[in-house]
Design a protein around this motif. Sequence first.
Motif, PDB file in Angstrom:
ATOM      1  N   GLU A 167       0.928  -1.333   0.186  1.00 17.54           N
ATOM      2  CA  GLU A 167      -0.099  -0.095   0.031  1.00 17.54           C
ATOM      3  C   GLU A 167       0.859   1.266  -0.093  1.00 17.54           C
ATOM      4  OE1 GLU A 167      -3.283   2.352   2.905  1.00 17.54           O
ATOM      5  OE2 GLU A 167      -2.435   0.536   3.289  1.00 17.54           O
ATOM      6  N   LEU A 168       0.730   2.143  -0.818  1.00 18.13           N
ATOM      7  CA  LEU A 168       1.339   3.539  -0.872  1.00 18.13           C
ATOM      8  C   LEU A 168       0.255   4.437  -0.492  1.00 18.13           C
ATOM      9  CD1 LEU A 168       3.645   4.708  -3.588  1.00 18.13           C
ATOM     10  CD2 LEU A 168       1.786   6.227  -2.898  1.00 18.13           C
ATOM     11  N   VAL A 169       0.942   5.520   0.530  1.00 15.56           N
ATOM     12  CA  VAL A 169       0.080   6.220   1.176  1.00 15.56           C
ATOM     13  C   VAL A 169       0.813   7.640   1.113  1.00 15.56           C
ATOM     14  CG1 VAL A 169      -0.855   7.235   3.325  1.00 15.56           C
ATOM     15  CG2 VAL A 169      -0.725   4.887   3.080  1.00 15.56           C
ATOM     16  N   LYS A 170      -0.227   8.399   0.388  1.00 12.20           N
ATOM     17  CA  LYS A 170       0.374   9.950   0.111  1.00 12.20           C
ATOM     18  C   LYS A 170      -0.206  10.893   0.756  1.00 12.20           C
ATOM     19  CE  LYS A 170      -1.076   9.936  -4.611  1.00 12.20           C
ATOM     20  NZ  LYS A 170      -1.002  10.318  -5.917  1.00 12.20           N
ATOM     21  N   TYR A 171       0.465  12.011   0.917  1.00 11.57           N
ATOM     22  CA  TYR A 171       0.287  13.032   1.966  1.00 11.57           C
ATOM     23  C   TYR A 171       0.960  14.212   1.446  1.00 11.57           C
ATOM     24  CZ  TYR A 171       4.820  12.487   4.276  1.00 11.57           C
ATOM     25  OH  TYR A 171       6.065  12.247   4.244  1.00 11.57           O
ATOM     26  N   ARG A 172      -0.115  15.470   2.004  1.00  7.84           N
ATOM     27  CA  ARG A 172       0.314  16.743   1.974  1.00  7.84           C
ATOM     28  C   ARG A 172      -0.144  17.615   2.955  1.00  7.84           C
ATOM     29  NH1 ARG A 172       2.296  20.445  -1.965  1.00  7.84           N
ATOM     30  NH2 ARG A 172       1.688  22.711  -1.657  1.00  7.84           N
TER      31      ARG A 172
ATOM     32  N   LYS B  29       7.872  17.743 -13.295  1.00  5.29           N
ATOM     33  CA  LYS B  29       8.261  16.389 -13.269  1.00  5.29           C
ATOM     34  C   LYS B  29       8.066  15.783 -11.935  1.00  5.29           C
ATOM     35  CE  LYS B  29      11.394  16.241 -17.371  1.00  5.29           C
ATOM     36  NZ  LYS B  29      12.789  15.892 -17.815  1.00  5.29           N
ATOM     37  N   SER B  30       8.548  16.371 -11.034  1.00  2.00           N
ATOM     38  CA  SER B  30       8.431  15.802  -9.627  1.00  2.00           C
ATOM     39  C   SER B  30       6.837  15.572  -9.343  1.00  2.00           C
ATOM     40  CB  SER B  30       8.893  16.571  -8.380  1.00  2.00           C
ATOM     41  OG  SER B  30      10.342  16.685  -8.802  1.00  2.00           O
ATOM     42  N   LYS B  31       6.085  16.640  -9.833  1.00  2.00           N
ATOM     43  CA  LYS B  31       4.518  16.694  -9.502  1.00  2.00           C
ATOM     44  C   LYS B  31       4.003  15.723 -10.045  1.00  2.00           C
ATOM     45  CE  LYS B  31       0.432  20.081  -9.580  1.00  2.00           C
ATOM     46  NZ  LYS B  31      -0.489  18.628  -9.921  1.00  2.00           N
ATOM     47  N   ASP B  32       4.208  15.651 -11.459  1.00  2.00           N
ATOM     48  CA  ASP B  32       3.437  14.418 -12.281  1.00  2.00           C
ATOM     49  C   ASP B  32       3.860  13.050 -11.719  1.00  2.00           C
ATOM     50  OD1 ASP B  32       2.668  16.493 -14.210  1.00  2.00           O
ATOM     51  OD2 ASP B  32       4.322  16.350 -15.581  1.00  2.00           O
ATOM     52  N   PHE B  33       5.128  12.933 -11.377  1.00  2.00           N
ATOM     53  CA  PHE B  33       5.477  11.742 -10.832  1.00  2.00           C
ATOM     54  C   PHE B  33       4.630  11.385  -9.411  1.00  2.00           C
ATOM     55  CE2 PHE B  33       7.954   9.423  -7.471  1.00  2.00           C
ATOM     56  CZ  PHE B  33       8.152   8.269  -8.201  1.00  2.00           C
ATOM     57  N   TYR B  34       4.423  12.289  -8.698  1.00  2.00           N
ATOM     58  CA  TYR B  34       3.749  12.049  -7.375  1.00  2.00           C
ATOM     59  C   TYR B  34       2.217  12.060  -7.792  1.00  2.00           C
ATOM     60  CZ  TYR B  34       1.791  13.366  -2.899  1.00  2.00           C
ATOM     61  OH  TYR B  34       0.802  13.401  -1.690  1.00  2.00           O
ATOM     62  N   ASP B  35       1.747  12.763  -8.684  1.00  2.00           N
ATOM     63  CA  ASP B  35       0.301  12.522  -9.062  1.00  2.00           C
ATOM     64  C   ASP B  35       0.016  11.070  -9.695  1.00  2.00           C
ATOM     65  OD1 ASP B  35      -0.222  14.714  -8.135  1.00  2.00           O
ATOM     66  OD2 ASP B  35      -0.165  16.010 -10.035  1.00  2.00           O
ATOM     67  N   SER B  36       1.034  10.522 -10.302  1.00  2.80           N
ATOM     68  CA  SER B  36       0.881   9.146 -11.076  1.00  2.80           C
ATOM     69  C   SER B  36       0.877   8.052 -10.035  1.00  2.80           C
ATOM     70  CB  SER B  36       1.964   9.002 -12.103  1.00  2.80           C
ATOM     71  OG  SER B  36       3.320   8.728 -11.306  1.00  2.80           O
ATOM     72  N   LEU B  37       1.298   8.392  -8.815  1.00  5.34           N
ATOM     73  CA  LEU B  37       1.680   7.235  -7.839  1.00  5.34           C
ATOM     74  C   LEU B  37       0.252   6.562  -7.354  1.00  5.34           C
ATOM     75  CD1 LEU B  37       4.351   8.604  -5.463  1.00  5.34           C
ATOM     76  CD2 LEU B  37       4.740   6.838  -7.231  1.00  5.34           C
TER      77      LEU B  37
ATOM     78  N   GLU C  72      -2.621   4.001  -5.156  1.00 10.92           N
ATOM     79  CA  GLU C  72      -2.712   3.682  -3.840  1.00 10.92           C
ATOM     80  C   GLU C  72      -2.019   2.278  -3.531  1.00 10.92           C
ATOM     81  OE1 GLU C  72      -6.850   3.706  -2.603  1.00 10.92           O
ATOM     82  OE2 GLU C  72      -6.945   6.074  -2.735  1.00 10.92           O
ATOM     83  N   GLU C  73      -1.810   1.476  -4.344  1.00 10.16           N
ATOM     84  CA  GLU C  73      -1.267   0.007  -4.214  1.00 10.16           C
ATOM     85  C   GLU C  73      -0.118   0.044  -5.554  1.00 10.16           C
ATOM     86  OE1 GLU C  73      -2.713  -4.233  -3.620  1.00 10.16           O
ATOM     87  OE2 GLU C  73      -2.910  -3.811  -5.763  1.00 10.16           O
ATOM     88  N   VAL C  74       1.178  -0.378  -5.085  1.00 12.52           N
ATOM     89  CA  VAL C  74       2.119  -0.668  -6.354  1.00 12.52           C
ATOM     90  C   VAL C  74       2.627  -1.881  -5.979  1.00 12.52           C
ATOM     91  CG1 VAL C  74       2.821   1.861  -6.026  1.00 12.52           C
ATOM     92  CG2 VAL C  74       3.858   0.301  -4.347  1.00 12.52           C
ATOM     93  N   GLU C  75       3.172  -2.509  -7.157  1.00  8.20           N
ATOM     94  CA  GLU C  75       3.750  -3.987  -7.219  1.00  8.20           C
ATOM     95  C   GLU C  75       5.171  -3.651  -7.402  1.00  8.20           C
ATOM     96  OE1 GLU C  75       2.437  -8.035  -9.498  1.00  8.20           O
ATOM     97  OE2 GLU C  75       1.610  -6.118 -10.218  1.00  8.20           O
ATOM     98  N   ILE C  76       5.944  -4.108  -6.342  1.00  6.64           N
ATOM     99  CA  ILE C  76       7.453  -4.445  -6.043  1.00  6.64           C
ATOM    100  C   ILE C  76       7.998  -5.358  -6.987  1.00  6.64           C
ATOM    101  CG2 ILE C  76       9.341  -4.057  -4.690  1.00  6.64           C
ATOM    102  CD1 ILE C  76       7.534  -1.692  -4.345  1.00  6.64           C
TER     103      ILE C  76
ATOM    104  N   TYR D  32       5.206  10.320   0.484  1.00  8.76           N
ATOM    105  CA  TYR D  32       4.575   9.267   0.620  1.00  8.76           C
ATOM    106  C   TYR D  32       5.270   8.160   1.542  1.00  8.76           C
ATOM    107  CZ  TYR D  32       7.730   7.782  -2.809  1.00  8.76           C
ATOM    108  OH  TYR D  32       9.058   7.204  -3.526  1.00  8.76           O
ATOM    109  N   PHE D  33       4.519   7.222   1.805  1.00  9.02           N
ATOM    110  CA  PHE D  33       5.258   6.080   2.437  1.00  9.02           C
ATOM    111  C   PHE D  33       4.649   4.851   2.144  1.00  9.02           C
ATOM    112  CE2 PHE D  33       2.151   7.428   5.619  1.00  9.02           C
ATOM    113  CZ  PHE D  33       1.580   6.104   6.220  1.00  9.02           C
TER     114      PHE D  33
END
Length: 281
Positions: free
Chosen positions: A7-12, A52-60, A62-66, A101-102
Amino acid sequence: MKTVKVELVKYRYVINDDEYYPNHNSKYEEIVKECKSLGYKLKDTHPVNYKKSKDFYDSLTEEVEIDTAHLFNNQFNTVCGKRVFLWHEFVFTNNDVKQGYFLRGDGIKELKELLNNTLSCGYCGKQYPKQETDFKYCNNCLNSEHLEHGDLPLLLLLPINSKENRRKNIALDDKWIKLVNDYQSAQLKLKQKRAKELLEELDNRYRIERYETKVKHDILMLGKEVDNLRYYSSKDSWVYGWRVRVDPKQFEDFRQFLAENADKIERDCFGIDICNKLSMK
């Protein structure tokens, strides 16, 4: 390829401004507390390109596959080609802005087990599953031309998430003695191989230079100039007219001369005469 879903949790949050952003301080403190309880260390980066950093952050999501094909102690590659950290924040000019995020979830435990059960070399980075190897030291880079005797402690295999100092954990036991002997043997073979390759290179260079010199010598002895004749060893071909252009008749006259005197001019190591390698510039 083994993968692990987390699970990937974004915050601001904007802290230290309760008037416009009430409760942000306490919410951010909860994030910090949770991450530290998971044993995470914050990785913060200064965005070189904010968009680019904002686009990367926005593209994350809620679930990522490692992707676990190659592991790191604090970051991971996702199946979709992104690099994520256990806990990450972007650094802004306004230090009160906390955006990041974490990772968390059941997959984190599995990832930590993989990090603990995967051994890595501190020199070349090769990884070994702990249960599948009885090696104490990496033997993948013993024949590296850049590996020096003082680097050998780096070959000690430790879990990826280990904080041990490889140089301080060397035991002068039988395996260390074997490693030193294997290193010396591998380096000797490497030197012998390089010496052999160098000799072959020198022999080839000598053969080429001797052939070119002998051909020009023979032509000069027959009374012809060779200033306009050049040998290209990379293509194994002779070119007439490389310095001063010649017309087709001049070229054919020169070729005819070579053909008539072929038995007096040096041939290559395969017995091929110069006429069969000659072209006009």
